[in-house]
Write an enzyme that holds these catalytic residues in place. Structure first.
Site, PDB file in Angstrom:
ATOM      1  N   HIS A  91       0.828  -1.203   0.000  1.00 40.65           N
ATOM      2  CA  HIS A  91       0.000   0.000   0.000  1.00 40.65           C
ATOM      3  C   HIS A  91       0.866   1.258   0.000  1.00 40.65           C
ATOM      4  CE1 HIS A  91      -3.847   2.037   1.029  1.00 40.65           C
ATOM      5  NE2 HIS A  91      -3.033   2.927   1.556  1.00 40.65           N
ATOM      6  N   LYS A 124      -6.009  14.381  -6.876  1.00 38.74           N
ATOM      7  CA  LYS A 124      -5.613  13.056  -6.399  1.00 38.74           C
ATOM      8  C   LYS A 124      -6.838  12.165  -6.389  1.00 38.74           C
ATOM      9  CE  LYS A 124      -3.170   9.959  -3.963  1.00 38.74           C
ATOM     10  NZ  LYS A 124      -2.264  10.260  -2.877  1.00 38.74           N
ATOM     11  N   GLU A 182      -7.958   8.251  -5.001  1.00 39.21           N
ATOM     12  CA  GLU A 182      -7.546   7.133  -4.159  1.00 39.21           C
ATOM     13  C   GLU A 182      -8.552   6.002  -4.306  1.00 39.21           C
ATOM     14  OE1 GLU A 182      -5.543   5.890  -2.062  1.00 39.21           O
ATOM     15  OE2 GLU A 182      -4.273   7.421  -1.148  1.00 39.21           O
ATOM     16  N   HIS A 233     -10.394   2.918  -1.786  1.00 37.94           N
ATOM     17  CA  HIS A 233     -10.560   2.446  -0.410  1.00 37.94           C
ATOM     18  C   HIS A 233     -11.394   1.177  -0.453  1.00 37.94           C
ATOM     19  CE1 HIS A 233     -10.324   3.868   3.942  1.00 37.94           C
ATOM     20  NE2 HIS A 233      -9.139   3.943   3.437  1.00 37.94           N
ATOM     21  N   GLN A 263     -11.878   2.164   9.969  1.00 45.77           N
ATOM     22  CA  GLN A 263     -12.021   3.419  10.687  1.00 45.77           C
ATOM     23  C   GLN A 263     -13.328   4.070  10.257  1.00 45.77           C
ATOM     24  OE1 GLN A 263     -10.049   3.083   7.977  1.00 45.77           O
ATOM     25  NE2 GLN A 263      -7.967   3.740   8.370  1.00 45.77           N
ATOM     26  N   ASP A 312      -0.678  14.203   5.613  1.00 43.28           N
ATOM     27  CA  ASP A 312      -1.845  13.520   6.143  1.00 43.28           C
ATOM     28  C   ASP A 312      -1.416  12.325   6.984  1.00 43.28           C
ATOM     29  OD1 ASP A 312      -4.235  12.005   6.198  1.00 43.28           O
ATOM     30  OD2 ASP A 312      -3.663  11.057   4.320  1.00 43.28           O
ATOM     31  N   GLY A 330      -1.088   9.157  -9.014  1.00 45.07           N
ATOM     32  CA  GLY A 330      -1.689   7.852  -9.243  1.00 45.07           C
ATOM     33  C   GLY A 330      -1.654   7.019  -7.995  1.00 45.07           C
ATOM     34  N   SER A 355      -3.691  -0.473  -6.196  1.00 46.66           N
ATOM     35  CA  SER A 355      -4.261  -1.364  -5.185  1.00 46.66           C
ATOM     36  C   SER A 355      -4.173  -2.738  -5.810  1.00 46.66           C
ATOM     37  CB  SER A 355      -5.709  -0.944  -4.918  1.00 46.66           C
ATOM     38  OG  SER A 355      -6.378  -1.937  -4.177  1.00 46.66           O
TER      39      SER A 355
END
Lengths: 303, 1010
Positions: free
Chosen positions: B233, B310, B312, B314, B481, B509, B792, B795
């Protein structure tokens, strides 16, 4: 962009040029530039940029102030002629929309707010701001004699939409021409995005409701395609009775509504702007949501 | 300490919308119809209040007009002689309870004193007319998630339940060594697996060797810290490792520098070089401002602002807790864009999801292994999580898509992205306040390490390593979370103020890996950092130092604050009710040193942390399970039999192509007041726009335009073609809406099934070869179009092993494209403007139905199409075509433009009719290709455009050399009529004749009400 001649296109205008054109269109002069607008921010509120821009484009002086700083210096309120309760999710709308934020204002700034209104201050609130204003008792304000020292008790609440959940879609509202509301003066109808999960007005009693309608303190109502006030979804996004979309106080200087005219400052905000512009001669100078704020600024200059 | 319980419900006579919605869900999802249902909010105040104080808090919380409430319990009335069942749903100990936080704040405001302790929120459902066991089962399926929530179910009369989910323990913090130096291979592997470290044997061996050299064993915290830093990751090892690659022709090459350097980064560098060569950018005004090294990519926009973007994924957390996992996805990527350089102003979100088919009944689990949630519930939770996260943060969304395939049932893909505007400069530190470039982070030795925002708990421990392995029965609950958008909003309001006062020198972050990653990364700026975990604020006691170090508890940024600004920084934080804690300082000793008070927790060399991971050469061999043999003749024969009108209506009713405005309108798309071309458009507001446009600052007319390309099914045939198609479609979309040709940037998001050969993954060599070809396609397309990849994410372990079943996603590339326009008033959308306008198709269509929506529809219907080729994308021809198109567009010749994408030309035409309410009267020339092929092939590079009759000649002159085909005209009557010309080989005739009403009916069918 880097080149004024880029691909030979006519450019959009700068902020200053836009402001000039807008002030001309609304016949606002130097007096507007002396109007001071206070925009409290923070705690999960999030419409500060567009709310501030609305008044800046009309030439007014806008001061954004974090609520914690305002609570620390309540005197700053008296220097403003317009107070803006902006939209957002104050404290996440946890417990109920605007509840935690309104309590904080009531406990920390209640007396100053009552004095500000009693002194003829103008106030406007959109969405979460409107919810907060009702929970503070600022809207609909006193039903009888107003006290200059204390906020009126809460008489109206704004609760969950009949269809649960948040929805973002444009609505059309008709303005009551007989309303004392100074913010809607001369405007026939308003289109704006509606963006809320809790927007249904509930009155403490039928008597309260009857009095408010009788005194024309419901200046804006959701209307259907035929222009009739409606409680039917989707023209009315929340099931508010008789299409009630907002309220004003007895003076008409304090006004709040659920939809977001501050999100219609530019003609290109309208979902059908391309269809509307088709065949039109000139590019409009502003979005029609600005009319409400222009009325507020004008009222402030006439105080 | 005494606990008080409050119950609040809607005043009798008013609507209880949560009850209504719950009733509807029980009915439509589970076919359960209670006689009556009512809801309540319940709060437990564990705040040390007196009864009188609790009563005052109750009065402050209850709405005097709309609600009633009680201290203790409200009465539970009988109905028809029956007592209600009462289901209570609250959070498990330690799970973020944002409502509880607000209640504590409200209590403190009303009592005008600060309060210790916690408040806890729960929801009560009072249900009549359903028996307990049935309700218990329904609750588990629909009303709570046992991974994060606790519940109780009792029938009235009940007693006051004052239990609260207090978290934490009295365990003293300690540091344990891990005996690695003498461990054999089996032990090393066991330590990695049991500790959820996701470290390979080679990596464990490298760590053991490193510590043998130091003459000691690592501490638990050091091993955990390395596991986070070296996780797939965080480290992207598959993209960094050398690869021995055997291509489809059987030729072997060694990709020595790895995929990222050889293709992804190389593409951007080549584009940057080409811009330099051609003098595309004025001196000192390079388009690329900051790429590859920060949280998000940064490109030049105006003299005042840069743009940041950006995207992402999840995926793993969303599989376990769709709501919390997805919400964390959006608020997490917000922090990435926000934390780029010295901070950017968040502008707009994007989302996109790939799910299993949500349409089956909730109790039909055929084909779903145990332990997996039904795709409908995953979809529901993911939407709600991103809706709440985005709306409560005050960020409008621009793009949203949903795709469906059974192979996403194991791990859904949850893409979340954020565009931000970064001021070109921000003020430096006082008193000079000299402007400084915002993209840099001028961190200096001695600057303090300050953690800002939420507190640390056990939530999100092992998120980084968990997402680096497949999902199975032992997947850790703690990895999930829950976001608290309001705490985060207050944090970044504060940080924006601090930025504009020049009070800090850098930030990043706290996402994957928590402090171990954020401080570890920032330490590279000065070559060292030292922190004391005893100074970190915790949600509850009892966390071990290693847990504090790697917790991924949300809403936290790590900030570098120069000593001279520290007091002002902390004072402002306190005034804004944002917690800020000084944990340590940046050093230059080359080490990442962590203490807990007097305990030494971690002392690692930065060099080993960041460069010590072994990167073995990986094996990739193109070896598809079966070769695809194209049979053009058979395909055309089958297509000739196709009822095109019926086929179009069927496609509109497929989930991939159907309207999703039902859901999408729950996302705010207009807050900030900057939107121009909205994500949904048309007379009914239900048609997805080709691309979206928005202003970036108030009072200015420059805008950002967003589009994307994603074609997972093409990867079943060829990932190289997939990559080319994705770049092409994303670029084509933004160009249709009005983007400048020379200011386009792209982002790559790779989601792959595990591509490393193993017993569990016997086809790993091919999956890695698919990745290689995908990267090659991406490189070629970016170069041809001059589009840099500015950010970029990958995953790489999107597989689920449950109950002996393995589900792997198809290799999926998302290319997100960001364009720019000098004037949003010149933007276009897909909607035809007026009857009489001409309709043209720009770009040639080929017999490319491979992996098309029609091919899947025919296969699902049991009459598969004979194989055809898939879209190959002639990059040079496309780019030349787009240049001509942009010229005609900017000359004002074009009135509307839309891409041909999934579903082909037919879908684009349907969109145009649905959006405008006007009709289309079109004629296809079938000399070369059947009408069905022309309508449903998904050939790339094509644009459907309209223009005024008077501009027809000019359009033909400008675009005639680029495959322009006149299709017909816009008509007033709302029908879509397509015929084949009299001169056509197959003879003339009507192939589609359908009405707006028919199109809208089918368009709303598939996802409505789910």
């Amino acid at each position: 962009m880097d080149s004024e001649q880029h691909q030979g296109r006519n450019f959009g205008t700068s902020f200053a040029a836009k402001r000039t054109a807008i002030m001309d269109a609304f016949e606002l002069d130097g007096a507007a530039e002396a109007v001071r607008v206070l925009v409290p921010t923070g705690y999960g509120l999030n419409c500060e940029a567009e709310s501030a821009a609305a008044f800046e484009l009309l030439g007014a002086q806008v001061e954004q102030v974090h609520v914690s700083d305002l609570l620390a210096e309540p005197g700053r309120l008296s220097q403003a002629s317009i107070l803006v309760f902006i939209g957002g999710f104050s404290f996440g709308d946890h417990v109920a929309s605007g509840r935690v934020f309104a309590n904080r204002m009531r406990f920390g700034l209640g007396r100053e707010l009552a004095r500000f209104i009693a002194d003829g201050g103008l106030a406007v609130g959109m969405c979460n701001g409107f919810q907060v204003m009702t929970k503070l008792g600022l809207l609909p304000g006193a039903l009888g004699e107003a006290s200059p020292e204390a906020l009126a008790p809460q008489q109206v609440s704004i609760v969950g939409n009949d269809r649960l959940g948040y929805r973002n879609a444009w609505v059309r509202m008709r303005v009551d021409p007989e309303s004392p509301c100074v913010w809607t003066r001369g405007v026939e109808s308003i289109e704006s995005p509606s963006r809320h999960g809790e927007g249904k007005l509930v009155f403490a009693s039928d008597a309260v409701r009857d009095q408010l309608f009788a005194e024309r303190r419901v200046p804006v109502r959701y209307v259907d395609a035929q222009g009739e006030a409606t409680s039917e979804w989707p023209a009315n996004p929340n099931g508010s009775p008789d299409g009630a979309a907002g309220l004003c106080d007895a003076s008409g200087r304090v006004f709040g509504l659920m939809p977001h005219p501050e999100a219609f400052l530019y003609p290109e905000n309208h979902p059908r702007w391309l269809a509307r512009r088709f065949g039109a001669e000139a590019r409009p100078a502003f979005g029609l949501g600005l009319q409400l704020y222009a009325n507020g600024v004008r009222a402030a200059t006439q105080t | 300490m005494s606990v008080h319980r409050l119950e609040i419900e809607v005043r009798p006579g008013l609507v209880d919308p949560l009850a209504e919605a719950t009733r509807k869900r029980l009915e439509t999802w589970l076919e359960l119809s209670p006689a009556a249902l009512q809801t309540r909010k319940s709060y437990h105040l564990d705040l040390g209040l007196s009864d009188e104080e609790a009563q005052r808090v109750l009065e402050a919380l209850v709405d005097p007009v709309a609600e009633i409430g009680a201290l203790g319990m409200l009465p539970d009335p009988e109905r028809d002689g029956e007592a209600p069942w009462i289901l209570s749903v609250g959070f498990l100990p330690g799970v973020t309870d944002a409502i509880g936080h607000s209640v504590r704040r409200a209590a403190s405001d009303c009592l005008r004193r600060s309060l210790d302790g916690h408040a806890y929120s729960s929801t009560l459902y009072l249900v009549w007319g359903v028996d307990g066991p049935t309700l218990e089962a329904a609750a588990r399926e629909l009303l709570y998630n046992p991974l994060i929530e606790r519940h109780s179910l009792v029938q009235a009369p009940r007693s006051v339940d004052l239990r609260v989910p207090r978290a934490g323990s009295e365990r003293a913090p300690g540091v344990e060594p891990v005996a690695l130096r003498e461990a054999d291979d089996a032990t090393l592997e066991r330590i990695s697996k049991e500790g959820m470290l996701a470290l390979t044997l080679a990596e464990m061996q490298a760590i053991a060797a490193h510590f043998r050299g130091l003459g000691r064993d690592p501490t638990d915290a050091e091993l955990e810290c390395l596991a986070q830093t070296w996780s797939e990751h965080c480290k992207h090892k598959i993209f960094a490792s050398p690869i021995r690659y055997v291509d489809p022709q059987g030729d072997e090459t060694l990709i020595e520098r790895g995929l990222f350097r050889s293709y992804v980064r190389a593409a951007t560098e080549a584009v940057a070089d080409a811009r330099k060569q051609s003098g595309a950018d004025p001196e000192g005004e390079d388009f690329l401002v900051s790429v590859f090294h920060d949280n998000a990519g940064v490109v030049r926009f105006t003299e005042a602002d840069h743009l940041v973007y950006k995207v992402e994924t999840h995926n793993s957390p969303s599989a376990l807790d769709p709501y919390g996992g997805a919400m964390t996805g959006i608020v997490g990527v917000n922090r990435d864009s926000f934390g780029t350089g010295l901070g950017a102003d968040l502008l707009s979100n994007v989302w996109g999801y790939c799910f299993g088919d949500p349409r089956g009944p909730l109790r039909d689990r055929s084909g779903l292994p145990p332990g997996l949630m039904h795709p409908r519930r995953i979809r529901d939770g993911v939407h709600h999580g991103v809706i709440d996260g985005g709306n409560q943060s005050g960020i409008p969304y621009s793009r949203g898509f949903e795709l469906f395939d059974g192979r996403y049932a194991g791990k859904p893909l949850v893409y979340c992205g954020t565009v931000a505007a970064m001021p070109v400069t921000v003020p430096g530190p006082p008193p000079e306040r000299a402007p400084r470039p915002t993209e840099d982070k001028p961190i200096a030795v001695g600057d303090r390490v300050v953690m800002v925002g939420g507190r640390i708990g056990k939530d999100g421990i092992h998120g980084a390593t968990f997402s680096s392995v497949e999902l199975d029965e032992s997947s850790p609950v703690q990895a999930v979370q829950i976001g608290d958008p309001i705490t985060q909003k207050m944090m970044w309001d504060f940080l924006s103020e601090a930025r504009d006062r020049g009070l800090y020198s850098g930030m990043t972050d706290n996402g994957a890996g928590g402090l171990s990653s954020s401080v570890g990364e920032m330490a590279e700026a000065t070559n060292g950092a030292r922190i004391d975990l005893a100074k970190a604020p915790l949600k509850y006691p009892g966390l071990a130092p290693w847990e504090i170090l790697i917790s991924e508890a949300q809403e936290r940024m790590t900030v570098a604050v120069p000593p001279a600004q520290l007091d002002a920084f902390l004072e402002l934080a306190a005034r804004r009710e944002v917690e800020a804690s000084v944990l340590g300082e940046f050093t230059d000793d080359g080490r990442f040193r962590v203490d807990y008070g007097a305990l030494e927790v971690c002392d690692l060399s930065l060099e080993f942390m960041h460069d010590g991971v072994p990167l073995p050469t990986l094996e990739a061999r193109w070896s598809p399970a079966q070769a695809r043999v194209v049979d053009a003749g058979a395909a055309e024969a089958a297509l000739a039999q196709l009822d095109c009108g019926a086929a179009l209506l069927d496609l509109l009713a497929r989930p991939n192509l159907s309207a999703n405005d039902d859901r999408a309108r729950s996302y705010d798309h207009e807050v900030k007041g900057l939107s121009v071309i909205k994500p949904l458009l048309g007379v009914e507001g239900d048609v997805p726009s080709t691309a979206t446009a928005m202003r970036v600052r108030h009072g200015r007319d420059e805008g950002v335009i967003l589009g994307e390309g994603i074609h997972p099914w093409l990867s079943d045939i060829d990932t190289e073609a997939m990559a080319r198609a994705c770049v092409d479609e994303g670029v084509r979309r933004v160009l249709c809406a009005g983007a400048r040709l020379d200011r386009i940037a792209a982002l790559d998001n790779f989601c792959w099934p595990d591509p490393i050969q193993s017993a569990k993954t016997p086809d790993g060599h091919h999956k890695l070869a698919q990745l290689v070809r995908c990267c090659q396609g991406l490189y070629d397309a970016c170069l041809a179009y001059g589009v840099p990849l500015i950010s970029g994410k990958d995953s790489m372990k999107n597989d689920a092993f449950l109950g002996g079943v393995k589900i792997s996603i198809p290799p999926t590339l998302l290319v997100s494209v960001m364009g720019q326009t000098p004037d949003v008033g010149a933007c276009l959308d897909l909607e035809p403007r007026a009857a009489g306008d001409r309709v043209y198709l720009l770009g040639a269509t080929a017999l490319e139905l491979g992996a098309s929506e029609l091919e899947r529809a025919r296969a699902d219907a049991g009459s598969p199409l004979p194989p055809t080729d898939l879209p190959r994308t002639d990059l040079e021809a496309c780019w030349a075509r787009y240049g001509a198109f942009a010229g005609a567009r900017d000359a004002g010749l074009i009135r509307s433009a839309h891409v041909c994408a999934r579903g082909g030309l037919a879908l684009s035409l349907a969109h145009m009719v649905l959006a405008s309410g006007l009709g289309l009267e079109l004629e296809l020339d079938t000399d070369g290709l059947s009408a069905a092929a022309q309508l449903f092939a998904e050939s790339t590079g094509r644009i459907v455009l309209t223009c005024a009759e008077a501009q027809g000649e000019a359009v033909e002159a400008a675009l005639g050399a680029h495959g322009l085909q006149r299709l017909g005209r816009v008509v007033e009557a709302p029908t879509l009529r397509v015929s084949t010309g009299a001169g056509s080989g197959s003879g003339s005739g009507t192939v589609i004749d359908t009405t707006l009403a028919a199109l809208r009916g089918r368009f709303g069918e598939a996802l409505h009400g789910l």
